[in-house]
Design a protein around this motif. Sequence first.
Motif, short mmCIF file in Angstrom:
data_model
loop_
_atom_site.label_atom_id
_atom_site.label_comp_id
_atom_site.label_asym_id
_atom_site.label_seq_id
_atom_site.Cartn_x
_atom_site.Cartn_y
_atom_site.Cartn_z
N LEU A 1 -12.58 -49.91 -70.34
CA LEU A 1 -13.62 -50.46 -69.43
C LEU A 1 -14.30 -49.93 -68.46
O LEU A 1 -13.91 -48.81 -68.21
N PRO A 2 -15.57 -49.98 -68.11
CA PRO A 2 -16.38 -49.02 -67.45
C PRO A 2 -15.59 -49.36 -66.01
O PRO A 2 -15.07 -50.36 -65.61
N PRO A 3 -15.56 -48.34 -65.21
CA PRO A 3 -15.36 -48.41 -63.63
C PRO A 3 -15.63 -49.36 -62.99
O PRO A 3 -14.52 -49.93 -62.26
N ALA A 4 -16.45 -49.84 -62.88
CA ALA A 4 -16.90 -50.84 -61.84
C ALA A 4 -16.59 -52.25 -62.41
O ALA A 4 -16.25 -52.95 -61.69
N LEU A 5 -16.30 -52.53 -63.83
CA LEU A 5 -15.91 -53.65 -64.29
C LEU A 5 -14.33 -53.56 -63.81
O LEU A 5 -13.80 -54.79 -63.46
N PHE A 6 -13.82 -52.47 -64.02
CA PHE A 6 -12.29 -52.32 -63.74
C PHE A 6 -11.91 -52.63 -62.68
O PHE A 6 -11.12 -53.57 -62.08
N ALA A 7 -12.40 -51.98 -61.42
CA ALA A 7 -12.56 -52.51 -60.04
C ALA A 7 -12.91 -53.69 -59.77
O ALA A 7 -12.12 -54.39 -58.79
N ASP A 8 -13.95 -54.36 -60.45
CA ASP A 8 -14.06 -55.94 -60.17
C ASP A 8 -13.10 -56.72 -60.72
O ASP A 8 -12.82 -57.62 -59.83
N LEU A 9 -12.45 -56.45 -61.86
CA LEU A 9 -11.37 -57.03 -62.13
C LEU A 9 -10.05 -57.16 -61.28
O LEU A 9 -9.33 -58.31 -61.21
N VAL A 10 -9.63 -55.80 -60.89
CA VAL A 10 -8.84 -55.65 -60.02
C VAL A 10 -8.95 -56.57 -58.56
O VAL A 10 -8.07 -57.24 -58.25
N LEU A 11 -9.86 -56.47 -58.13
CA LEU A 11 -10.49 -57.09 -56.90
C LEU A 11 -10.43 -58.46 -56.83
O LEU A 11 -9.97 -59.26 -56.11
N ARG A 12 -10.86 -59.03 -58.16
CA ARG A 12 -10.86 -60.54 -58.11
C ARG A 12 -9.32 -60.96 -58.38
O ARG A 12 -9.04 -61.85 -57.73
N GLU A 13 -8.51 -60.43 -59.18
CA GLU A 13 -7.12 -60.68 -59.21
C GLU A 13 -6.49 -60.63 -58.17
O GLU A 13 -5.65 -61.58 -57.70
N SER A 14 -6.80 -59.64 -57.12
CA SER A 14 -6.11 -59.68 -55.84
C SER A 14 -6.68 -60.46 -54.92
O SER A 14 -5.82 -61.39 -54.37
N ALA A 15 -7.74 -61.08 -55.26
CA ALA A 15 -8.55 -62.19 -54.15
C ALA A 15 -7.74 -63.39 -54.79
O ALA A 15 -7.31 -64.22 -53.90
N VAL A 16 -7.61 -63.67 -56.16
CA VAL A 16 -7.04 -64.94 -56.44
C VAL A 16 -5.58 -64.91 -56.07
O VAL A 16 -5.30 -66.14 -55.52
N GLN A 17 -4.70 -64.02 -56.06
CA GLN A 17 -3.29 -63.87 -55.44
C GLN A 17 -3.44 -64.26 -54.03
O GLN A 17 -2.41 -65.02 -53.81
N ALA A 18 -4.29 -63.50 -53.39
CA ALA A 18 -4.26 -63.84 -51.98
C ALA A 18 -4.71 -65.30 -51.69
O ALA A 18 -4.17 -65.57 -50.75
#
Length: 175
Positions: free
Chosen positions: A100-117
């Motif tokens: 994964l490109p770094p920007a997409l990886f960061a986006d996926l991690v942040l989205r998952e964290s936002a969904v969990q929060a």
Amino acid sequence: MSLPTTALLASLGAALLVMLALAAVAGRLSRRLRAEAAARDAVTRALTERIDALESRLRAIGAETSTANATRQEGFVITRLGQPDDEPSETADDGGSPSLPPALFADLVLRESAVQAGTLLAGLRRGLAPESRARIRIAMRRELKRARRQRRTEERQAVREWRARERDRLDGSAA
């Protein structure tokens, strides 16, 4: 002219005046509705133009990003789950594993964290709602009453058994 004829003409005249007034109100209302529809159409056209402009900008940015990512082969690849970083990996990045490109990886991690929060906050909000607290309070009272009844029943049973043993002991020593 007689009185009934005059009354008939007067009522017809009044009805005609009421109909003219209603026609005037309907005309004003239709003009106002047409003006509001024209204003809505103008706003819709303006918003459509803005959306088209934003889409073209996003396409241009996407093209720039894809060319930049094509030149840069850096990416995050998860190949060693549970292994320390100092151990060599059996699966080298030979192009066979997805990256994964770094920007997409960061986006996926942040989205998952936002969904969990968001899920956690929704659960807290639901759990701390007055209806939930009242339901919990009722269940606690019910369980407390059940436990008290159970303790009283067990206490009575223990007292009966103790008295029976005492009777047996007294009967055995008296005989």
